[in-house]
Structures are given as C-alpha cells and as structure tokens.
Design an enzyme around this catalytic site. Structure first.
Site, PDB file in Angstrom:
ATOM      1  N   PRO A  91     134.134  78.462  85.703  1.00 56.14           N
ATOM      2  CA  PRO A  91     134.782  77.502  86.563  1.00 56.14           C
ATOM      3  C   PRO A  91     134.847  77.761  87.990  1.00 56.14           C
ATOM      4  O   PRO A  91     135.128  79.041  88.334  1.00 56.14           O
ATOM      5  CB  PRO A  91     136.325  77.445  85.961  1.00 56.14           C
ATOM      6  N   GLU A  92     134.517  76.810  88.826  1.00 59.46           N
ATOM      7  CA  GLU A  92     134.430  76.859  90.277  1.00 59.46           C
ATOM      8  C   GLU A  92     135.857  76.145  90.587  1.00 59.46           C
ATOM      9  O   GLU A  92     136.518  75.730  89.665  1.00 59.46           O
ATOM     10  CB  GLU A  92     133.583  76.393  90.933  1.00 59.46           C
TER      11      GLU A  92
END
Length: 273
Positions: free
Chosen positions: A2-3
């Site tokens: 996840p960014e």
DNA sequence: GTAAACCTGGCA
DNA sequence: TGCCAGGTTTAC
C-alpha cells in the site's frame, strides 16, 4: 504494497466501522513483524476506545481515548481487515494479530512477508513520523516552489526523490512512475536539470494521480484489499507501471523499463523527456 | 551512492 | 530454480 491511496482507502473503509468502538481483547499470533511487537502492545490497546481514523504518509493512525495512537504500516504485503460480528473467519496462515471490538466485530492484521509494523505510541512524538515530508495532497506545503527549492541541495533523480518519504509523504513505486508519466518527465531526470515550470507540472501531476487513485480506491495489481475486503480499481487506469513493452496510451511507443534507485521504473521514451 | 537485508509467494 | 514484488533500514 500500500502507498498513500491504498492506505487512505483502508482508512476510509474502516472509519465508520471502528470509530467509537472499544477494544476488548487482543490476540497476538505472531509478533515478529518488521519490528517485534512491544511486550505491552496488547495491554496498551485493551480497554481503549477508538476516537479517530487518520492517515499520515503510508501510516494508518487510530487515535485512542488516552491520547496514544495505534499506528500501522502495511509494508509490502500487509492487509488490515474488518470482520463483522458473527461472521466467522477461521484464522488464516498469515493472520498475525486479531483485535476484538466491543460490538463483536474484529480487526485482523494479515501480512505474509511481515514487512509491516504496528505500535501504540504518541503519534505527535513518534520517531516513525519524524522527518516525514509534506503530504502531497496539501498544495500549501507540496507544490512547484517546494520541489524547485530542492534543486540547490541535490542532484538526485526525480523518481528517487518522489519515493523518498522525507521529500514527500506516501508516494511509492506505482504512483511515482505514474506521476512522472503524467508530467512528461523521465524517471532518471536530475532535479537540478528540471525547470521551475517542470517542477510545478510535476507537483500537480503527483496530486492528480494520487487523487485519481483514491477515487478508484487504490490499485489491486495482485492482492490489495481495503478494510472490508474490496479490491481497488486503479490497476486498470495505470499508464506505465508494470507495462514494459506495451504501447504508450498516448503515442503508442513501447514502454521502457530502467532501474532507478534500486526500483523498477517505467516510462514512455517519446512522451517523457 | 549502492548493495543487501528483512520474508513469503507467484510466476516464467 | 531463479527472479521479482506495492517498503524501509542498515551496512559498505
């Protein structure tokens, strides 16, 4: 994995389900994450209620009623899933921490690679957030002038800078590549050789790409799920990331791949300069 | 700066 | 079997 957009999607999906709930019990099945869970991890959560769900950079922050925050980072493969009361989910292989809430529901931290981490501490003084750069969606602190101001201090490549959490918070490999494509700038371009106008274009591109990714609830290129198990949709909209050899969506030239700062980078040799 | 480390799983 | 992966840290 996840960014910023994925963490924001997890945050928004969980917010209505956890704010106002109290933690009853915490089950630690495996505590050896990127940093081992503190010995008082469970006791610092049990009995606390969740006041707010925030995000800073790639961290999800669940503020507690005693002033501390439950801070989570998903690393490359972390998931944070809410399971409603009564919906039995037998613990899976990489379910490392199970947190039971007062309404009978629970939160499960699942992370095959164990690059993620969780702590309970005072977010305002946490070393984890110390030195993190501006939030890219805040155009007062992240803008063309800010990027242009870096030119005197470094010769680094644009892609390297975008992925540096001290320079800008929350941008990772997918969105650094996509932002540079939208800005028409090559990943290896040195910031010292980038004009003020190009810095402005890049700042706007970063915000545009992240905003679009949040609207599409993140990228599920292989396995990202939000807090309630839904896939994102941005993987269908990405222009260059992981598209080596495919035609550029703008000019049809073959997308190229190079390594910048140890990470695979993708760009269109015709559209990006 | 650059490489390697952490760890597991998926794919060629 | 070997390489690669949405991240970060640590060691030459």
């Amino acid at each position: 994995m996840p960014e910023l957009p994925e963490v924001e999607t997890i945050r928004s999906s969980l917010e209505p389900l956890v704010v106002g709930r109290t933690v009853t019990t915490v089950e630690v099945r495996r505590g050896d994450l990127r940093r081992p869970l503190a010995s008082d991890f469970a006791s610092s959560l049990e009995g606390r209620s969740i006041r707010r769900a925030r995000r800073r950079a790639k961290y999800l922050l669940l503020d507690l009623d005693d002033g501390m925050s439950w801070m989570l980072h998903m690393g490359m493969s972390g998931r944070f899933l809410h399971t409603p009361a009564g919906a039995g989910r037998a613990p899976e292989k990489h379910d490392h921490v199970l947190v039971h809430l007062s309404d009978g529901s629970r939160l499960v931290f699942n992370d095959p690679r164990r690059f993620g981490l969780m702590t309970v501490e005072d977010a305002a003084s946490s070393s984890l957030l110390e030195g993190i750069g501006p939030e890219p969606l805040d155009e007062r602190s992240f803008n063309g002038a800010y990027l242009a101001g870096l030119r005197a201090r470094t010769t680094r490549a644009l892609k390297d800078l975008l992925m540096d959490q001290r320079v800008v918070a929350g941008v990772g490999n997918i969105y650094a590549n996509e932002s540079l494509f939208l800005a028409g700038l090559r990943p290896r371009r040195r910031i010292a050789r980038t004009s003020a106008a190009q810095c402005q274009t890049l700042a706007v591109a970063v915000r545009t790409v992240l905003g679009e990714a949040i609207e599409h609830r993140g990228s599920s290129i292989s396995d990202f799920l939000d807090g309630v198990g839904r896939r994102g949709g941005y993987q269908w909209r990405r222009r260059v990331y992981d598209r080596k050899g495919e035609p550029c969506p703008v000019c049809a030239a073959a997308i190229k791949s190079v390594v910048v700062a140890q990470r695979a980078s993708y760009y269109c040799p015709r559209c990006q300069r």
